[in-house]
Scaffold this motif. Structure first.
Motif, PDB file in Angstrom:
ATOM      1  N   GLU A   1       1.180  -5.678 -13.551  1.00 31.24           N
ATOM      2  CA  GLU A   1       2.239  -4.746 -13.957  1.00 31.24           C
ATOM      3  C   GLU A   1       3.531  -4.945 -13.158  1.00 31.24           C
ATOM      4  OE1 GLU A   1       1.950  -2.061 -16.405  1.00 31.24           O
ATOM      5  OE2 GLU A   1       0.337  -3.429 -16.953  1.00 31.24           O
ATOM      6  N   ARG A   2       3.692  -6.129 -12.585  1.00 33.22           N
ATOM      7  CA  ARG A   2       4.862  -6.370 -11.746  1.00 33.22           C
ATOM      8  C   ARG A   2       5.670  -7.538 -12.301  1.00 33.22           C
ATOM      9  NH1 ARG A   2       0.753  -4.846  -7.727  1.00 33.22           N
ATOM     10  NH2 ARG A   2       1.542  -3.144  -6.426  1.00 33.22           N
ATOM     11  N   PRO A   3       6.683  -7.221 -13.101  1.00 36.70           N
ATOM     12  CA  PRO A   3       7.398  -8.264 -13.842  1.00 36.70           C
ATOM     13  C   PRO A   3       7.970  -9.384 -12.968  1.00 36.70           C
ATOM     14  CG  PRO A   3       8.381  -6.062 -14.210  1.00 36.70           C
ATOM     15  CD  PRO A   3       7.166  -5.874 -13.385  1.00 36.70           C
TER      16      PRO A   3
ATOM     17  N   MET B   1       8.020   6.610  -6.561  1.00 38.22           N
ATOM     18  CA  MET B   1       9.318   6.406  -7.216  1.00 38.22           C
ATOM     19  C   MET B   1       9.207   5.628  -8.531  1.00 38.22           C
ATOM     20  SD  MET B   1      12.834   5.060  -5.529  1.00 38.22           S
ATOM     21  CE  MET B   1      12.901   6.243  -4.228  1.00 38.22           C
ATOM     22  N   ASP B   2       8.311   4.652  -8.588  1.00 36.48           N
ATOM     23  CA  ASP B   2       8.139   3.907  -9.837  1.00 36.48           C
ATOM     24  C   ASP B   2       7.647   4.830 -10.963  1.00 36.48           C
ATOM     25  OD1 ASP B   2       9.052   1.495  -8.912  1.00 36.48           O
ATOM     26  OD2 ASP B   2       7.077   0.678  -8.480  1.00 36.48           O
ATOM     27  N   CYS B   3       6.719   5.752 -10.624  1.00 37.22           N
ATOM     28  CA  CYS B   3       6.238   6.712 -11.641  1.00 37.22           C
ATOM     29  C   CYS B   3       7.375   7.642 -12.059  1.00 37.22           C
ATOM     30  CB  CYS B   3       5.085   7.553 -11.094  1.00 37.22           C
ATOM     31  SG  CYS B   3       3.630   6.595 -10.728  1.00 37.22           S
TER      32      CYS B   3
ATOM     33  N   PHE C   1      17.012  -1.794 -14.548  1.00 36.78           N
ATOM     34  CA  PHE C   1      15.975  -1.147 -13.728  1.00 36.78           C
ATOM     35  C   PHE C   1      16.564  -0.727 -12.376  1.00 36.78           C
ATOM     36  CE2 PHE C   1      12.892  -1.483 -10.272  1.00 36.78           C
ATOM     37  CZ  PHE C   1      12.039  -0.452 -10.624  1.00 36.78           C
ATOM     38  N   ARG C   2      17.382  -1.597 -11.779  1.00 35.50           N
ATOM     39  CA  ARG C   2      17.966  -1.272 -10.461  1.00 35.50           C
ATOM     40  C   ARG C   2      18.894  -0.043 -10.561  1.00 35.50           C
ATOM     41  NH1 ARG C   2      14.172  -3.278  -7.502  1.00 35.50           N
ATOM     42  NH2 ARG C   2      13.822  -5.486  -7.905  1.00 35.50           N
ATOM     43  N   ASN C   3      19.582   0.112 -11.686  1.00 38.34           N
ATOM     44  CA  ASN C   3      20.411   1.318 -11.874  1.00 38.34           C
ATOM     45  C   ASN C   3      19.548   2.563 -11.917  1.00 38.34           C
ATOM     46  OD1 ASN C   3      22.771  -0.114 -11.971  1.00 38.34           O
ATOM     47  ND2 ASN C   3      22.825  -0.256 -14.196  1.00 38.34           N
TER      48      ASN C   3
ATOM     49  N   ALA D   1      12.347 -13.907   1.437  1.00 39.04           N
ATOM     50  CA  ALA D   1      13.733 -13.453   1.296  1.00 39.04           C
ATOM     51  C   ALA D   1      13.907 -12.004   1.755  1.00 39.04           C
ATOM     52  CB  ALA D   1      14.167 -13.589  -0.160  1.00 39.04           C
ATOM     53  N   ARG D   2      12.847 -11.206   1.687  1.00 42.43           N
ATOM     54  CA  ARG D   2      13.005  -9.763   1.922  1.00 42.43           C
ATOM     55  C   ARG D   2      12.568  -9.260   3.291  1.00 42.43           C
ATOM     56  NH1 ARG D   2      10.745  -7.100  -3.612  1.00 42.43           N
ATOM     57  NH2 ARG D   2      12.486  -7.638  -5.002  1.00 42.43           N
ATOM     58  N   LEU D   3      11.731 -10.026   3.974  1.00 46.28           N
ATOM     59  CA  LEU D   3      11.105  -9.531   5.201  1.00 46.28           C
ATOM     60  C   LEU D   3      12.113  -8.958   6.208  1.00 46.28           C
ATOM     61  CD1 LEU D   3       8.376  -9.182   6.600  1.00 46.28           C
ATOM     62  CD2 LEU D   3       8.685 -11.449   7.609  1.00 46.28           C
TER      63      LEU D   3
ATOM     64  N   GLY E   1       0.806  -1.230   0.000  1.00 51.59           N
ATOM     65  CA  GLY E   1       0.000   0.000   0.000  1.00 51.59           C
ATOM     66  C   GLY E   1       0.830   1.266   0.000  1.00 51.59           C
ATOM     67  N   LYS E   2       2.106   1.163  -0.367  1.00 51.78           N
ATOM     68  CA  LYS E   2       3.011   2.335  -0.305  1.00 51.78           C
ATOM     69  C   LYS E   2       2.439   3.539  -1.070  1.00 51.78           C
ATOM     70  CE  LYS E   2       6.248  -0.248  -2.142  1.00 51.78           C
ATOM     71  NZ  LYS E   2       5.879  -1.663  -2.238  1.00 51.78           N
ATOM     72  N   SER E   3       1.931   3.308  -2.273  1.00 52.38           N
ATOM     73  CA  SER E   3       1.432   4.432  -3.084  1.00 52.38           C
ATOM     74  C   SER E   3       0.122   4.993  -2.543  1.00 52.38           C
ATOM     75  CB  SER E   3       1.236   4.004  -4.537  1.00 52.38           C
ATOM     76  OG  SER E   3       2.442   3.482  -5.029  1.00 52.38           O
TER      77      SER E   3
HETATM   78  C1  S3P Z   1       9.572  -4.341  -7.430  1.00 52.88           C
HETATM   79  C2  S3P Z   1       8.428  -3.683  -7.017  1.00 52.88           C
HETATM   80  C3  S3P Z   1       7.667  -2.781  -7.880  1.00 52.88           C
HETATM   81  C4  S3P Z   1       8.568  -2.187  -8.975  1.00 52.88           C
HETATM   82  C5  S3P Z   1       9.290  -3.269  -9.709  1.00 52.88           C
HETATM   83  C6  S3P Z   1      10.160  -4.129  -8.785  1.00 52.88           C
HETATM   84  C7  S3P Z   1      10.258  -5.242  -6.482  1.00 52.88           C
HETATM   85  O1  S3P Z   1       7.098  -1.727  -7.112  1.00 52.88           O
HETATM   86  O2  S3P Z   1       9.494  -1.282  -8.431  1.00 52.88           O
HETATM   87  O3  S3P Z   1       8.323  -4.067 -10.363  1.00 52.88           O
HETATM   88  O4  S3P Z   1      11.417  -5.622  -6.715  1.00 52.88           O
HETATM   89  O5  S3P Z   1       9.636  -5.595  -5.438  1.00 52.88           O
HETATM   90  P1  S3P Z   1       5.836  -1.945  -6.102  1.00 52.88           P
HETATM   91  O6  S3P Z   1       6.382  -2.408  -4.789  1.00 52.88           O
HETATM   92  O7  S3P Z   1       5.233  -0.585  -6.003  1.00 52.88           O
HETATM   93  O8  S3P Z   1       4.929  -2.942  -6.731  1.00 52.88           O
END
Ligand code: S3P
Length: 168
Positions: free
Chosen positions: A116-118, A32-34, A56-58, A135-137, A13-15
């Motif tokens: 929309e989340r690859p 930030m994604d926008c 993308f990370r860069n 892995a991220r928690l 729910g960040k956005s």
């Molecule tokens: C990612 C989350 C996405 C977006 C990209 C990678 C991630 O943002 O930055 O698809 O690595 O978790 P949201 O968390 O807003 O979906």
């Protein structure tokens, strides 16, 4: 005043919370994604499919560096923004990191229809979500200055953050 930086897993729910929080605290909101998509003039799925995740990370690191120079913002980061130590230190230098904590069950429910989340659009979505979430928690928890329960509705979460930061 320092930025308020919302972090957490996809679907936390960040956005949505960020927009409410910005209105509540009279700050500007940046997603930030926008920001990355506008700068690249390309969607996130297109950036991933054309140039791959490292590119993308860069772009994400560039965005983190630029936005961390700003003040008074509410920033919604992407779910992977804290994967880099450099990003964590930049974001911490310019802001307060708020971790939006959701359960795996909430993540699975909220991401069910996501397209929309690859990172979760390929292969078995449920398995991908479980793998990334697990892995991220700890990473989110360790980087956070404060943690909020983000399972409730966005309004409740926005108010909780504003109260926790003594902004209302
Ligand atoms: C990612 C989350 C996405 C977006 C990209 C990678 C991630 O943002 O930055 O698809 O690595 O978790 P949201 O968390 O807003 O979906």
């Amino acid at each position: 005043m320092k930025n308020i930086v919302l972090c957490g897993f996809m679907g936390s729910g960040k956005s949505t919370v960020g927009k409410r929080l910005a209105a509540l605290t009279n700050r500007d909101f940046v997603d930030m994604d926008c920001y990355i998509q506008d700068k690249a003039n390309m969607s996130i799925p297109d950036i991933f499919s054309k140039y791959g995740e490292p590119h993308f990370r860069n772009l994400e690191q560039e965005a983190v560096a630029e936005l961390s120079e700003c003040k008074n913002l509410v920033i919604a980061t992407g779910g992977g923004a804290l994967l880099s130590d450099k990003n964590i230190s930049l974001l911490k230098a310019g802001g307060i990191i708020v971790f939006l904590d959701i359960t795996l069950e909430t993540a699975l429910k909220r991401l069910e229809n996501s397209t929309e989340r690859p990172l979760i659009d390929k292969g078995n979505k449920t398995e991908q979500i479980k793998k990334l979430y697990t892995a991220r928690l700890d990473l989110y928890k360790a980087a956070a200055d404060i943690t909020v329960d983000a399972n409730p509705d966005p309004n409740t979460v926005a108010f909780e953050i504003a109260r926790a930061l003594n902004l209302i």
